[in-house]
Motif scaffolding. Structure first.
Motif, PDB file in Angstrom:
ATOM      1  N   TYR A 157       6.648   3.295  -0.977  1.00  0.00           N
ATOM      2  CA  TYR A 157       7.795   3.827  -1.730  1.00  0.00           C
ATOM      3  C   TYR A 157       7.335   4.922  -2.694  1.00  0.00           C
ATOM      4  O   TYR A 157       8.068   5.885  -2.961  1.00  0.00           O
ATOM      5  CB  TYR A 157       8.497   2.696  -2.505  1.00  0.00           C
ATOM      6  N   LEU A 158       6.116   4.762  -3.197  1.00  0.00           N
ATOM      7  CA  LEU A 158       5.563   5.754  -4.139  1.00  0.00           C
ATOM      8  C   LEU A 158       4.946   6.948  -3.405  1.00  0.00           C
ATOM      9  O   LEU A 158       4.230   7.743  -4.019  1.00  0.00           O
ATOM     10  CB  LEU A 158       4.510   5.090  -5.037  1.00  0.00           C
ATOM     11  N   ASN A 159       5.230   7.024  -2.095  1.00  0.00           N
ATOM     12  CA  ASN A 159       4.716   8.134  -1.269  1.00  0.00           C
ATOM     13  C   ASN A 159       3.207   8.159  -1.171  1.00  0.00           C
ATOM     14  O   ASN A 159       2.606   9.222  -0.980  1.00  0.00           O
ATOM     15  CB  ASN A 159       5.227   9.492  -1.780  1.00  0.00           C
ATOM     16  N   MET A 160       2.587   6.994  -1.322  1.00  0.00           N
ATOM     17  CA  MET A 160       1.154   6.937  -1.060  1.00  0.00           C
ATOM     18  C   MET A 160       0.963   6.799   0.446  1.00  0.00           C
ATOM     19  O   MET A 160       1.834   6.287   1.158  1.00  0.00           O
ATOM     20  CB  MET A 160       0.512   5.746  -1.782  1.00  0.00           C
ATOM     21  N   LEU A 161      -0.174   7.278   0.921  1.00  0.00           N
ATOM     22  CA  LEU A 161      -0.483   7.197   2.346  1.00  0.00           C
ATOM     23  C   LEU A 161      -1.385   5.995   2.532  1.00  0.00           C
ATOM     24  O   LEU A 161      -2.586   6.055   2.294  1.00  0.00           O
ATOM     25  CB  LEU A 161      -1.151   8.503   2.779  1.00  0.00           C
ATOM     26  N   VAL A 162      -0.765   4.878   2.897  1.00  0.00           N
ATOM     27  CA  VAL A 162      -1.505   3.613   2.939  1.00  0.00           C
ATOM     28  C   VAL A 162      -2.203   3.479   4.283  1.00  0.00           C
ATOM     29  O   VAL A 162      -1.560   3.559   5.340  1.00  0.00           O
ATOM     30  CB  VAL A 162      -0.569   2.412   2.694  1.00  0.00           C
ATOM     31  N   LEU A 163      -3.517   3.292   4.228  1.00  0.00           N
ATOM     32  CA  LEU A 163      -4.300   3.171   5.456  1.00  0.00           C
ATOM     33  C   LEU A 163      -3.837   1.971   6.275  1.00  0.00           C
ATOM     34  O   LEU A 163      -3.525   0.911   5.702  1.00  0.00           O
ATOM     35  CB  LEU A 163      -5.780   2.970   5.104  1.00  0.00           C
ATOM     36  N   PRO A 164      -3.831   2.096   7.602  1.00  0.00           N
ATOM     37  CA  PRO A 164      -3.453   0.931   8.417  1.00  0.00           C
ATOM     38  C   PRO A 164      -4.468  -0.207   8.317  1.00  0.00           C
ATOM     39  O   PRO A 164      -4.105  -1.376   8.405  1.00  0.00           O
ATOM     40  CB  PRO A 164      -3.394   1.490   9.848  1.00  0.00           C
ATOM     41  N   GLN A 165      -5.733   0.149   8.106  1.00  0.00           N
ATOM     42  CA  GLN A 165      -6.754  -0.900   8.007  1.00  0.00           C
ATOM     43  C   GLN A 165      -6.595  -1.667   6.697  1.00  0.00           C
ATOM     44  O   GLN A 165      -6.366  -1.061   5.646  1.00  0.00           O
ATOM     45  CB  GLN A 165      -8.173  -0.302   8.024  1.00  0.00           C
ATOM     46  N   GLN A 166      -6.721  -2.988   6.761  1.00  0.00           N
ATOM     47  CA  GLN A 166      -6.658  -3.792   5.541  1.00  0.00           C
ATOM     48  C   GLN A 166      -7.489  -5.053   5.752  1.00  0.00           C
ATOM     49  O   GLN A 166      -7.876  -5.361   6.888  1.00  0.00           O
ATOM     50  CB  GLN A 166      -5.208  -4.150   5.195  1.00  0.00           C
ATOM     51  N   LEU A 167      -7.746  -5.762   4.674  1.00  0.00           N
ATOM     52  CA  LEU A 167      -8.566  -6.975   4.784  1.00  0.00           C
ATOM     53  C   LEU A 167      -8.026  -8.039   3.840  1.00  0.00           C
ATOM     54  O   LEU A 167      -7.744  -7.758   2.674  1.00  0.00           O
ATOM     55  CB  LEU A 167     -10.031  -6.650   4.404  1.00  0.00           C
ATOM     56  N   ALA A 168      -7.897  -9.257   4.360  1.00  0.00           N
ATOM     57  CA  ALA A 168      -7.535 -10.410   3.525  1.00  0.00           C
ATOM     58  C   ALA A 168      -8.683 -11.410   3.611  1.00  0.00           C
ATOM     59  O   ALA A 168      -9.035 -11.852   4.712  1.00  0.00           O
ATOM     60  CB  ALA A 168      -6.239 -11.037   4.019  1.00  0.00           C
ATOM     61  N   VAL A 169      -9.271 -11.728   2.478  1.00  0.00           N
ATOM     62  CA  VAL A 169     -10.412 -12.649   2.455  1.00  0.00           C
ATOM     63  C   VAL A 169      -9.938 -14.019   1.981  1.00  0.00           C
ATOM     64  O   VAL A 169      -9.617 -14.211   0.805  1.00  0.00           O
ATOM     65  CB  VAL A 169     -11.537 -12.114   1.530  1.00  0.00           C
ATOM     66  N   GLY A 170      -9.885 -14.960   2.909  1.00  0.00           N
ATOM     67  CA  GLY A 170      -9.510 -16.337   2.589  1.00  0.00           C
ATOM     68  C   GLY A 170     -10.717 -17.137   2.103  1.00  0.00           C
ATOM     69  O   GLY A 170     -11.861 -16.703   2.262  1.00  0.00           O
TER      70      GLY A 170
END
Ligand SMILES: Cc1cc2nc3c(=O)[nH]c(=O)nc-3n(C[C@H](O)[C@H](O)[C@H](O)COP(=O)(O)O)c2cc1C
Length: 208
Positions: A157-170
């Motif tokens: 919404y803030l017009n940032m270009l969010v990378l498709p790669q992400q990580l969730a560390v459980g």
């Protein structure tokens, strides 16, 4: 900090922070594990601790009162000036009830406010067209995955270009040793995301 001669093509400045003020935050451990990979990818890391930037909870009356005195509240202005220097962002978030913690939203919201005393270093332009990477941590098994999707929406919404790669560390309370992820595959993902963020920031040449 970077000089006027620096451009993103040379040394991108990446603002890195955990969306938790807690001293022993798991999200801070993951943010710390990103410092060396970001530097190795060629970034100058602006490693922020939001505990050093205590902002009030956003309140329109408080904002109006501050603006009547000529400027946004001083802690907001200080953080806006730092965000203004960043070419890209890496945010590590915890998950609160399936979403982002209020600290993250409050921080983004305050800094999105225009400051007539410093229009060039305030408001939504601090975010627009800048790349962002997202990671999450949780002591639970899913690693804060649901917060990642909500954070992605807010940054988009803030017009940032969010990378498709992400990580969730459980199980993040058992995931770190000596400032790194114990799991090699996860540490490799961290490195890959940091490289992608720096390379995207260079390619886009977003200027603060
Ligand atoms: C209000 C609140 C809601 C939470 N909701 C979730 C949740 O939805 N999913 C989850 O995995 N952990 C949840 N937790 C646990 C947090 O993941 C845990 O407290 C974590 O350590 C907070 O992040 P930090 O270590 O970076 O400060 C919640 C914690 C709080 C305080």
């Amino acid at each position: 900090m970077h000089t006027a001669a620096d451009t993103p093509a040379q040394t991108p400045v990446i603002a890195l922070f955990a969306a938790s003020a807690r001293r022993d935050a798991l999200s801070k451990r993951l943010a710390l594990a990103c410092v060396a990979p970001l530097q190795a990818a060629g970034a100058q890391v602006m490693h922020l601790d939001l505990n050093d930037h205590p902002l009030p909870l956003y309140h329109g009356d408080e904002e109006a009162a501050a603006l009547a005195q000529g400027s946004l509240p001083a802690p907001v202005v200080a953080l806006q000036q730092l965000f203004a220097q960043a070419h890209g962002f890496l945010i590590v978030t915890p998950e609160y009830n399936g979403s982002i913690p209020p600290l993250l939203k409050n921080t983004l919201d305050w800094c999105s406010r225009a400051n007539p005393a410093d229009p060039a270093r305030s408001g939504v332009a601090l975010y627009a067209n800048k790349p962002a990477a997202l990671m999450a941590t949780s002591p639970g098994p899913l690693g804060g995955m649901r917060a990642l999707f909500h954070a992605r929406d807010v940054l988009g919404y803030l017009n940032m270009l969010v990378l498709p790669q992400q990580l969730a560390v459980g199980r993040a309370n058992e995931a770190f040793a000596e400032g790194k992820l114990i799991d090699e595959r996860q540490q490799k993902t961290v490195t890959a995301i940091c490289q992608a963020l720096v390379s995207t920031t260079r390619q886009l040449g977003s200027t603060p």
